[in-house]
Design a protein around this motif. Structure first.
Motif, PDB file in Angstrom:
ATOM      1  N   LEU A  12       0.811  -1.221   0.000  1.00  0.00           N
ATOM      2  CA  LEU A  12       0.000   0.000   0.000  1.00  0.00           C
ATOM      3  C   LEU A  12       0.847   1.275   0.000  1.00  0.00           C
ATOM      4  O   LEU A  12       0.298   2.369  -0.127  1.00  0.00           O
ATOM      5  N   LEU A  13       2.165   1.134   0.155  1.00  0.00           N
ATOM      6  CA  LEU A  13       3.031   2.309   0.329  1.00  0.00           C
ATOM      7  C   LEU A  13       2.936   3.311  -0.820  1.00  0.00           C
ATOM      8  O   LEU A  13       2.831   4.523  -0.566  1.00  0.00           O
ATOM      9  N   PRO A  14       2.960   2.907  -2.096  1.00  0.00           N
ATOM     10  CA  PRO A  14       2.869   3.919  -3.169  1.00  0.00           C
ATOM     11  C   PRO A  14       1.592   4.758  -3.089  1.00  0.00           C
ATOM     12  O   PRO A  14       1.630   5.983  -3.254  1.00  0.00           O
ATOM     13  N   ASN A  15       0.479   4.098  -2.835  1.00  0.00           N
ATOM     14  CA  ASN A  15      -0.776   4.854  -2.743  1.00  0.00           C
ATOM     15  C   ASN A  15      -0.807   5.749  -1.505  1.00  0.00           C
ATOM     16  O   ASN A  15      -1.353   6.861  -1.547  1.00  0.00           O
ATOM     17  N   ILE A  16      -0.239   5.274  -0.417  1.00  0.00           N
ATOM     18  CA  ILE A  16      -0.196   6.075   0.816  1.00  0.00           C
ATOM     19  C   ILE A  16       0.632   7.329   0.601  1.00  0.00           C
ATOM     20  O   ILE A  16       0.279   8.424   1.085  1.00  0.00           O
ATOM     21  N   LYS A  17       1.737   7.211  -0.145  1.00  0.00           N
ATOM     22  CA  LYS A  17       2.574   8.398  -0.409  1.00  0.00           C
ATOM     23  C   LYS A  17       1.801   9.445  -1.206  1.00  0.00           C
ATOM     24  O   LYS A  17       1.953  10.652  -0.981  1.00  0.00           O
ATOM     25  N   VAL A  18       0.956   8.988  -2.126  1.00  0.00           N
ATOM     26  CA  VAL A  18       0.149   9.935  -2.907  1.00  0.00           C
ATOM     27  C   VAL A  18      -0.822  10.673  -1.983  1.00  0.00           C
ATOM     28  O   VAL A  18      -0.985  11.908  -2.068  1.00  0.00           O
ATOM     29  N   LEU A  19      -1.452   9.934  -1.067  1.00  0.00           N
ATOM     30  CA  LEU A  19      -2.396  10.565  -0.137  1.00  0.00           C
ATOM     31  C   LEU A  19      -1.685  11.543   0.789  1.00  0.00           C
ATOM     32  O   LEU A  19      -2.187  12.641   1.049  1.00  0.00           O
ATOM     33  N   LEU A  20      -0.490  11.157   1.272  1.00  0.00           N
ATOM     34  CA  LEU A  20       0.253  12.059   2.157  1.00  0.00           C
ATOM     35  C   LEU A  20       0.725  13.304   1.406  1.00  0.00           C
ATOM     36  O   LEU A  20       0.790  14.399   1.983  1.00  0.00           O
ATOM     37  N   SER A  21       1.053  13.157   0.123  1.00  0.00           N
ATOM     38  CA  SER A  21       1.466  14.320  -0.675  1.00  0.00           C
ATOM     39  C   SER A  21       0.326  15.324  -0.806  1.00  0.00           C
ATOM     40  O   SER A  21       0.539  16.539  -0.763  1.00  0.00           O
ATOM     41  N   ARG A  22      -0.902  14.817  -0.957  1.00  0.00           N
ATOM     42  CA  ARG A  22      -2.056  15.726  -0.989  1.00  0.00           C
ATOM     43  C   ARG A  22      -2.231  16.442   0.340  1.00  0.00           C
ATOM     44  O   ARG A  22      -2.587  17.625   0.385  1.00  0.00           O
ATOM     45  N   CYS A  23      -1.964  15.732   1.412  1.00  0.00           N
ATOM     46  CA  CYS A  23      -2.120  16.329   2.743  1.00  0.00           C
ATOM     47  C   CYS A  23      -1.064  17.396   3.019  1.00  0.00           C
ATOM     48  O   CYS A  23      -1.242  18.219   3.921  1.00  0.00           O
ATOM     49  N   GLU A  24       0.024  17.378   2.271  1.00  0.00           N
ATOM     50  CA  GLU A  24       1.055  18.399   2.470  1.00  0.00           C
ATOM     51  C   GLU A  24       0.581  19.787   2.052  1.00  0.00           C
ATOM     52  O   GLU A  24       1.219  20.788   2.381  1.00  0.00           O
ATOM     53  N   LEU A  25      -0.541  19.849   1.342  1.00  0.00           N
ATOM     54  CA  LEU A  25      -1.094  21.132   0.904  1.00  0.00           C
ATOM     55  C   LEU A  25      -2.222  21.615   1.816  1.00  0.00           C
ATOM     56  O   LEU A  25      -2.896  22.583   1.511  1.00  0.00           O
ATOM     57  N   ASP A  26      -2.410  20.934   2.927  1.00  0.00           N
ATOM     58  CA  ASP A  26      -3.483  21.289   3.853  1.00  0.00           C
ATOM     59  C   ASP A  26      -3.251  22.664   4.471  1.00  0.00           C
ATOM     60  O   ASP A  26      -2.096  23.088   4.670  1.00  0.00           O
ATOM     61  N   ASP A  27      -4.330  23.364   4.799  1.00  0.00           N
ATOM     62  CA  ASP A  27      -4.217  24.697   5.394  1.00  0.00           C
ATOM     63  C   ASP A  27      -3.850  24.650   6.876  1.00  0.00           C
ATOM     64  O   ASP A  27      -3.381  25.645   7.425  1.00  0.00           O
ATOM     65  N   GLU A  28      -4.091  23.529   7.523  1.00  0.00           N
ATOM     66  CA  GLU A  28      -3.795  23.394   8.945  1.00  0.00           C
ATOM     67  C   GLU A  28      -2.329  23.025   9.122  1.00  0.00           C
ATOM     68  O   GLU A  28      -1.834  22.057   8.531  1.00  0.00           O
ATOM     69  N   ASP A  29      -1.610  23.802   9.958  1.00  0.00           N
ATOM     70  CA  ASP A  29      -0.175  23.561  10.151  1.00  0.00           C
ATOM     71  C   ASP A  29       0.096  22.149  10.642  1.00  0.00           C
ATOM     72  O   ASP A  29       1.019  21.470  10.163  1.00  0.00           O
ATOM     73  N   GLU A  30      -0.672  21.710  11.625  1.00  0.00           N
ATOM     74  CA  GLU A  30      -0.442  20.394  12.219  1.00  0.00           C
ATOM     75  C   GLU A  30      -0.603  19.289  11.187  1.00  0.00           C
ATOM     76  O   GLU A  30       0.202  18.358  11.126  1.00  0.00           O
TER      77      GLU A  30
END
Length: 864
Positions: free
Chosen positions: A503-521
């Motif tokens: 699942l690691l490749p797909n998880i990295k894609v999801l985490l990359s999207r989360c890097e653009l989140d407005d919340e600092d945390e």
């Protein structure tokens, strides 16, 4: 005595409390009336009642106010009205602790205390003892001794109760009244004897030998007063606990003898004392008494029996097992306190073979009690699963059903805690428990609960047989929820990437999207976990994602404070802080504190769940998604009344037509409903009502499949009731010979709309962050001109079409509607609308964001 009578007009009057809107200032002004002569006793009584009400409601009187009212009240001693005089005594007692110079009224109270009027004497004694300090008590000691042995029970009881109150401030003085109290113990009056025994026992409480002699003497010749006997049983139990030798045998025999007393309170007190003795005794006689109480017609006795058995369960569950049948009969008790105690006791004492039957018995009961009682039941079920781990399937399913019901935060937390502990302690229950928790967080209103469940999913989900099935539930939280929940979801997603390589490749894609989140945390966590996963260092991944050491917060704070105080120039080593224990320990004993409350009606959801369970093949439709508001398809006065209930599933809808026959000379058989559906809908089956008796509801069920395309899932349905009529005797209901004749009855049209297919909630404080984060999803928007005059009415109707609660509306001149929800099938939806009045027209801009663009378009079409 005429002053005690109430007018018939007063008895017939009802409505709100006459003391509802009392104002202290007005009442104090009214109290000046006491200074006038003559006074109207009825008016004075009314004013005194107002003063006492304010005092008992916690109203604070200043010293000056209390003093003025106190001395104005004392002028009413001149009145000969009995009711007014007794109110004066009550008011003096209440004001004596706040007013100054209250001793001045002592002479008047002493005169009344020693007077010939017994109605005044008892009240005067109570008032006098409440205002007289210990230095002046000796002046009235002689009068108190006389009052204790007075022939009038009211006077004697008042003196004894006052002496009990004084024993805390002047124990030596009250001890000198023990001889008179000893004489009053033998009184024929039940209350006098009881109060006198309390005084005597209080005076000897520091002398163990004297207490033993007193109890031994009274046990040989028991008193007539049931109240005094109850107190004597408690004193005997204390002696038995202090001395377990043969010297306490007479006390044990006395308590067992009281099990055969004619008074119910004495019997219960004796049974309660026996089951709570620490020494090993045969409990059979006491348990027999408690069993009889459980079957009593009096609710208070059933409550007493059930509560005592519940307390005994914590110490000797095997002894309570013989009462199983009696306790099972109490599950349906109309008193919910009694039923709750019975259920918790059965859960603690039941055998493994009886778990399924017990779950079925209490399923209908749980919906009828308050959250306070539900939490008690949940804790008992939690202990039951620890006791019988092989029964996890039925127990977790039962808890999940409770989790879907309405309830407050504490109630939902208790259920979530129970399921989490079961998942952590029982590996076999992991898959079932996680599935139910995933379903719960889809519609969870409490951020703290969602965070806890996400943490559990991150820890246990990667170890399951199909880890990928949980990713959707976790990532939905990243799209829809508030900042703290999104942060927890990011951590849970990283756990899957760290422990499931495929699942690691797909998880990295999801985490990359989360890097653009407005919340600092959220953003920082995504970057942090991506960097660790990109390193490929298994030790690094294990230490910082999989097995992260969690120091205890209290220990961490203490260590930081100590470090700053002793070594502020050195680096702080977090490894020196003790690691927090994550194991969930169950409480060994839960004290079941319940009150008698008004019985609640059985919830409609439970009733219709039971009804649907009888439909063949209903289990193949899956879990029910939503139950829409009922719709009346006939007028209230017609001969046949039909109400429609819509039970929504992910791909199907069950239409329940609840019918009532209001004609007592007809019996309806083979009742069907003929539906005229839009072409996209498919009728799968119709379950008729075989027989519809007079004034007894019966239901016809129609299972309809939704169209494959969401945009086609709205429509208008026509319906006609079809049945066979048989004439019958109006008195007996027996049908006449013959086969009857066929007939039909037209019903009103009904609709399947958007509000039936979506579960929504109003916006929270961080809704704007959720809306912005959903910008990655497709958006459908449109501007509407609404045919309304009032903007608030327009907003309410829009919420009705979209299935949003009225709490989603905010603003005055510029009205906004904000909400979010889950459409059937699990697709999240975020809704935003702005309404403004331009000239005389109301204009609305509606925008909807969802991963499914067709669902967003469907919601727009609900308005158009």
């Amino acid at each position: 005595m005429s002053s005690f009578k109430r007018d018939k007009k007063e008895e017939e009057e009802g409505g709100a409390s006459p003391y509802k809107n009392l104002d202290k200032t007005i009442v104090l002004q009214e109290a000046r009336y006491f200074n006038e002569t003559p006074v109207n006793p009825r008016k004075c009584i009314h004013i005194l009642c107002n003063i006492l009400y304010l005092l008992n409601q916690g109203e604070k009187f200043t010293t000056a106010e209390a003093t003025d009212v106190f001395f104005a009240t004392t002028k009413l001693f001149q009145s000969k009205n009995v009711m007014l005089r007794r109110m004066v005594y009550l008011c003096i007692k209440e004001l004596s602790s706040m007013a100054q110079d209250v001793i001045i009224v002592t002479s008047s109270l002493t005169k009344d205390m020693t007077g010939k009027e017994d109605l005044y004497s008892a009240a005067a004694i109570r008032a006098l003892c409440s205002i007289t300090d210990s230095t002046m008590l000796q002046a009235i000691e002689r009068y108190m001794k006389q009052a204790i042995v007075d022939k009038n029970p009211a006077v004697s009881s008042a003196a004894l109760v006052s002496a009990l109150h004084l024993s805390s401030s002047a124990p030596d003085l009250v001890r000198r009244w023990a001889n008179e109290a000893q004489e009053a113990v033998n009184s024929d009056n039940a209350m006098v004897s009881y109060h006198a025994l309390g005084i005597v026992a209080s005076s000897k409480k520091n002398d163990k030998l004297s207490t033993v002699k007193l109890v031994s003497r009274l046990c040989r010749s028991p008193m007539k007063s049931p109240y005094a006997l109850c107190l004597l049983i408690r004193l005997s139990a204390q002696i038995i606990e202090m001395d377990e030798s043969e010297a306490s045998q007479p006390c044990i025999e006395f308590i067992e003898y009281c099990l055969r007393h004619k008074s119910e309170m004495v019997i219960y007190e004796a049974a309660h004392a026996i089951v709570n003795l620490k020494i090993n005794r045969d409990l059979a006689p006491a348990l027999s008494v408690l069993q009889l109480f459980c079957g009593s017609s009096k609710a208070c006795l059933r409550l007493a029996g059930a509560r005592t058995l519940a307390c005994l369960t914590a110490r000797r569950p095997a002894a309570v097992a013989i009462c199983t049948v009696d306790l099972e009969n109490l599950i349906s008790d109309p008193n919910r306190s009694v039923a709750t105690l019975a259920v918790t006791t059965l859960l603690a004492t039941g055998a493994e073979s009886s778990v399924d039957r017990l779950m079925k018995q209490i399923s209908s009961f749980v919906s009828e009690i308050s959250d306070e009682f539900k939490i008690i039941v949940v804790k008992a079920i939690r202990r039951l699963c620890t006791k019988f781990p092989r029964k996890h399937q039925s127990i977790v399913a039962f808890l999940a059903g409770m989790l879907r019901d309405e309830g407050g935060f504490e109630y939902k937390t208790a259920i979530a805690d129970a399921i989490i502990s079961i998942v952590e302690e029982n590996p076999d229950a992991k898959e079932t428990g996680l599935a139910h928790l995933c379903e719960f967080i889809e519609d969870c209103e409490h951020a703290t609960l969602a965070v806890r469940i996400l943490h559990l999913l991150g820890r246990e989900g990667p170890k399951s047989r199909q880890p990928s099935r949980y990713i959707r539930f976790v990532y939905n939280r990243v799209i829809l929820e508030s900042g703290p929940v999104r942060a927890a979801a990011v951590s849970a997603v990283a756990q899957f990437g760290a422990q499931v390589p495929e699942l690691l490749p797909n998880i990295k894609v999801l985490l990359s999207r989360c890097e653009l989140d407005d919340e600092d945390e959220v953003r920082d966590r995504a970057i942090y976990y991506n960097a660790i996963l990109d390193s490929g260092d298994q030790q690094l991944i294990n230490d910082y994602i999989i097995n992260v050491a969690n120091p205890g917060l209290i220990e961490l704070e203490k260590a930081l404070r100590d470090h700053i105080a002793t070594k502020p120039d050195q680096l702080f080593d977090i490894k020196t802080v003790p690691i927090v224990c994550t194991c969930h320990q169950l409480h060994k004993k839960d004290v079941v504190a319940v009150e008698a409350k008004k019985p609640m009606q059985k919830s409609m959801d439970k009733i219709y769940d039971e009804t649907l369970s009888h439909i063949p093949g209903i289990e193949r439709l899956g879990e029910i998604f939503k139950r829409a508001r009922p719709v009346d398809l006939t007028e209230a006065e017609t001969e046949y009344r039909v109400r429609l209930y819509k039970h929504i599933f992910d791909r199907h809808i069950v239409l329940q037509f609840e019918c009532i026959n209001t004609l007592n000379d007809q019996l309806l058989e083979q009742v069907h409903v003929r539906l005229e559906t839009p072409p996209e809908f498919n009728i799968l089956s119709i379950i008729p009502c075989q027989k519809l008796l007079y004034d007894k509801p019966g239901s016809v069920f129609v299972i309809v499949e939704f169209p494959c395309a969401y945009l086609d899932s709205l429509g208008t349905f026509g319906a006609t009731l079809e049945f066979t009529v048989r004439d019958c005797d109006p008195n007996t209901g027996n049908p006449d010979p013959g086969e009857g004749y066929a007939d039909t009855y037209p019903l009103e049209e009904f609709e399947i709309n958007c509000s039936d297919q979506i579960k929504t909630r109003a916006a929270t404080d961080d809704w704007e962050d959720t809306w912005e984060y959903a910008s990655k999803s497709p958006e459908a928007s449109e501007t509407f001109s609404l045919p309304h005059i009032n903007i608030n009415d327009a907003a309410k109707e829009v919420c009705s079409h979209l299935g949003l609660p009225k709490a989603a509306i905010s603003g005055d001149s510029l009205v906004e509607i904000k909400g979010c929800g889950i459409f059937r099938g699990g697709a999240p939806v975020v809704i935003k609308a702005k309404l403004v009045t331009i000239s005389t027209a109301i204009t609305m801009k509606l925008a909807i964001r969802s991963p499914r663009e067709d669902i967003a378009q469907l919601l727009l079409s609900a308005i158009g």
